[in-house]
Design a protein around this motif. Structure first.
Motif, PDB file in Angstrom:
ATOM      1  N   ARG A  33       0.996  -1.085   0.227  1.00  0.00           N
ATOM      2  CA  ARG A  33      -0.104   0.144  -0.257  1.00  0.00           C
ATOM      3  C   ARG A  33       1.013   1.112  -0.407  1.00  0.00           C
ATOM      4  O   ARG A  33       0.583   2.367  -0.607  1.00  0.00           O
ATOM      5  CB  ARG A  33      -1.258   0.120   1.341  1.00  0.00           C
ATOM      6  CG  ARG A  33      -1.888  -1.123   0.966  1.00  0.00           C
ATOM      7  CD  ARG A  33      -3.192  -0.914   2.337  1.00  0.00           C
ATOM      8  NE  ARG A  33      -3.101  -0.902   3.692  1.00  0.00           N
ATOM      9  CZ  ARG A  33      -2.853  -2.418   4.588  1.00  0.00           C
ATOM     10  NH1 ARG A  33      -2.807  -3.343   3.488  1.00  0.00           N
ATOM     11  NH2 ARG A  33      -1.942  -2.238   5.294  1.00  0.00           N
ATOM     12  N   ALA A  34       1.551   1.437   0.661  1.00  0.00           N
ATOM     13  CA  ALA A  34       2.522   2.444   0.974  1.00  0.00           C
ATOM     14  C   ALA A  34       3.442   3.160  -0.726  1.00  0.00           C
ATOM     15  O   ALA A  34       3.389   3.925  -0.942  1.00  0.00           O
ATOM     16  CB  ALA A  34       4.024   2.730   1.972  1.00  0.00           C
ATOM     17  N   VAL A  35       4.346   1.515  -0.852  1.00  0.00           N
ATOM     18  CA  VAL A  35       4.492   1.493  -2.261  1.00  0.00           C
ATOM     19  C   VAL A  35       3.639   1.973  -3.296  1.00  0.00           C
ATOM     20  O   VAL A  35       3.922   3.076  -4.565  1.00  0.00           O
ATOM     21  CB  VAL A  35       5.691   0.270  -3.100  1.00  0.00           C
ATOM     22  CG1 VAL A  35       5.215   0.409  -4.308  1.00  0.00           C
ATOM     23  CG2 VAL A  35       6.829  -0.198  -2.067  1.00  0.00           C
ATOM     24  N   GLU A  36       2.526   1.604  -3.272  1.00  0.00           N
ATOM     25  CA  GLU A  36       1.036   2.229  -4.107  1.00  0.00           C
ATOM     26  C   GLU A  36       0.530   3.398  -3.913  1.00  0.00           C
ATOM     27  O   GLU A  36       0.730   4.195  -4.924  1.00  0.00           O
ATOM     28  CB  GLU A  36      -0.258   1.021  -4.292  1.00  0.00           C
ATOM     29  CG  GLU A  36       0.858   0.431  -5.539  1.00  0.00           C
ATOM     30  CD  GLU A  36      -0.779  -0.634  -4.859  1.00  0.00           C
ATOM     31  OE1 GLU A  36      -1.451  -0.938  -4.174  1.00  0.00           O
ATOM     32  OE2 GLU A  36      -0.762  -2.135  -5.624  1.00  0.00           O
ATOM     33  N   ARG A  37       1.034   4.579  -2.643  1.00  0.00           N
ATOM     34  CA  ARG A  37       0.404   5.517  -2.418  1.00  0.00           C
ATOM     35  C   ARG A  37       1.485   6.052  -2.817  1.00  0.00           C
ATOM     36  O   ARG A  37       1.689   7.525  -3.226  1.00  0.00           O
ATOM     37  CB  ARG A  37       0.074   5.867  -1.102  1.00  0.00           C
ATOM     38  CG  ARG A  37      -1.070   5.208  -1.255  1.00  0.00           C
ATOM     39  CD  ARG A  37      -1.298   5.337   1.041  1.00  0.00           C
ATOM     40  NE  ARG A  37      -0.462   5.126   1.357  1.00  0.00           N
ATOM     41  CZ  ARG A  37      -1.059   3.931   2.491  1.00  0.00           C
ATOM     42  NH1 ARG A  37      -1.383   3.455   2.133  1.00  0.00           N
ATOM     43  NH2 ARG A  37      -0.281   3.060   3.545  1.00  0.00           N
ATOM     44  N   ALA A  38       3.264   5.758  -3.147  1.00  0.00           N
ATOM     45  CA  ALA A  38       4.287   6.460  -3.972  1.00  0.00           C
ATOM     46  C   ALA A  38       3.887   6.815  -5.560  1.00  0.00           C
ATOM     47  O   ALA A  38       4.866   7.333  -5.493  1.00  0.00           O
ATOM     48  CB  ALA A  38       5.101   6.184  -2.736  1.00  0.00           C
ATOM     49  N   GLY A  39       2.805   6.555  -5.488  1.00  0.00           N
ATOM     50  CA  GLY A  39       2.965   6.446  -7.174  1.00  0.00           C
ATOM     51  C   GLY A  39       3.313   5.278  -8.121  1.00  0.00           C
ATOM     52  O   GLY A  39       3.988   5.309  -9.471  1.00  0.00           O
ATOM     53  N   LEU A  40       3.734   4.668  -6.790  1.00  0.00           N
ATOM     54  CA  LEU A  40       5.013   3.057  -8.630  1.00  0.00           C
ATOM     55  C   LEU A  40       3.735   2.024  -8.493  1.00  0.00           C
ATOM     56  O   LEU A  40       2.552   2.302  -7.965  1.00  0.00           O
ATOM     57  CB  LEU A  40       5.614   2.225  -7.652  1.00  0.00           C
ATOM     58  CG  LEU A  40       7.218   3.405  -7.226  1.00  0.00           C
ATOM     59  CD1 LEU A  40       7.611   3.965  -6.569  1.00  0.00           C
ATOM     60  CD2 LEU A  40       8.044   2.564  -6.849  1.00  0.00           C
ATOM     61  N   SER A  41       4.124   1.573  -9.669  1.00  0.00           N
ATOM     62  CA  SER A  41       3.016   0.318 -10.380  1.00  0.00           C
ATOM     63  C   SER A  41       3.579  -0.651  -9.925  1.00  0.00           C
ATOM     64  O   SER A  41       4.908  -1.428 -10.611  1.00  0.00           O
ATOM     65  CB  SER A  41       2.506   0.926 -11.231  1.00  0.00           C
ATOM     66  OG  SER A  41       1.520   2.189 -11.466  1.00  0.00           O
TER      67      SER A  41
END
Length: 185
Positions: A141-149
């Motif tokens: 969730r943190a990585v996705e919130r940082a804009g990574l896919s």
């Protein structure tokens, strides 16, 4: 040798600074805590010598790349670590680990935003990537919130658990050559 004063920044709530040898005990405690390494047992530290080598590697990344992992502080309290370093010469690798009392407070996003911005300033041509094990939902969730896919899913090379699945996230599409370099490590 890292000049810690030159490698310091801040977010709205955190001071981020390059690690120092005096951080050994608190970093060992972080990496020895089963709540922290639980989703990724390969990152567990059993002796302070592992942590000392890790600090040396992080400091070398600062010398080599002009950016690396930071220790994160809220006032005098150690929150955790995070930052970016160049992996395999082809991409920035974003990482973070927080002490459990600081989970769920948005610190991973603050650290990630600062790291991604610094990476783009330093070498904008490199993608920002993050590795995590499938099932590590907090980091996901943190990585996705940082804009990574997610750009790749496959076996976790070198993991004694042959069923472990590694996920690779990126802030941009990766060339086949970059993807190969990052996933065959």
């Amino acid at each position: 040798m890292v000049d810690a004063e030159a490698h310091m920044t801040s977010t709205s709530r955190l001071v981020l600074r390059a690690p120092e040898p005096t951080d050994l005990e608190r970093l060992f405690d972080l990496y020895a805590d089963p709540r922290v390494w639980g989703p990724d047992p390969l990152s567990r530290h059993d002796d302070p010598g592992q942590t000392e080598r890790m600090i040396g590697n992080w400091r070398a990344a600062w010398d080599r790349d002009g950016l690396g992992m930071w220790t994160a502080w809220a006032g005098d309290e150690f929150v955790g670590i995070g930052g970016c370093f160049v992996r395999c010469g082809v991409a920035w690798n974003l990482g973070f680990r927080l002490r459990p009392p600081h989970w769920g407070r948005g610190y991973a996003q603050e650290i990630s935003a600062a790291a991604i911005a610094a990476a783009h300033r330093r070498r904008a041509e490199l993608p920002v990537t993050a590795y995590l094990l499938e099932g590590n939902d907090q980091s996901l969730r943190a990585v996705e919130r940082a804009g990574l896919s997610r750009v790749w899913r496959g076996p976790d090379a070198g993991n004694p658990d042959t069923t472990a699945i590694r996920l690779l996230y990126s802030d941009q599409p990766l060339s086949p050559e970059t993807l190969t370099a990052l996933t065959e490590v």
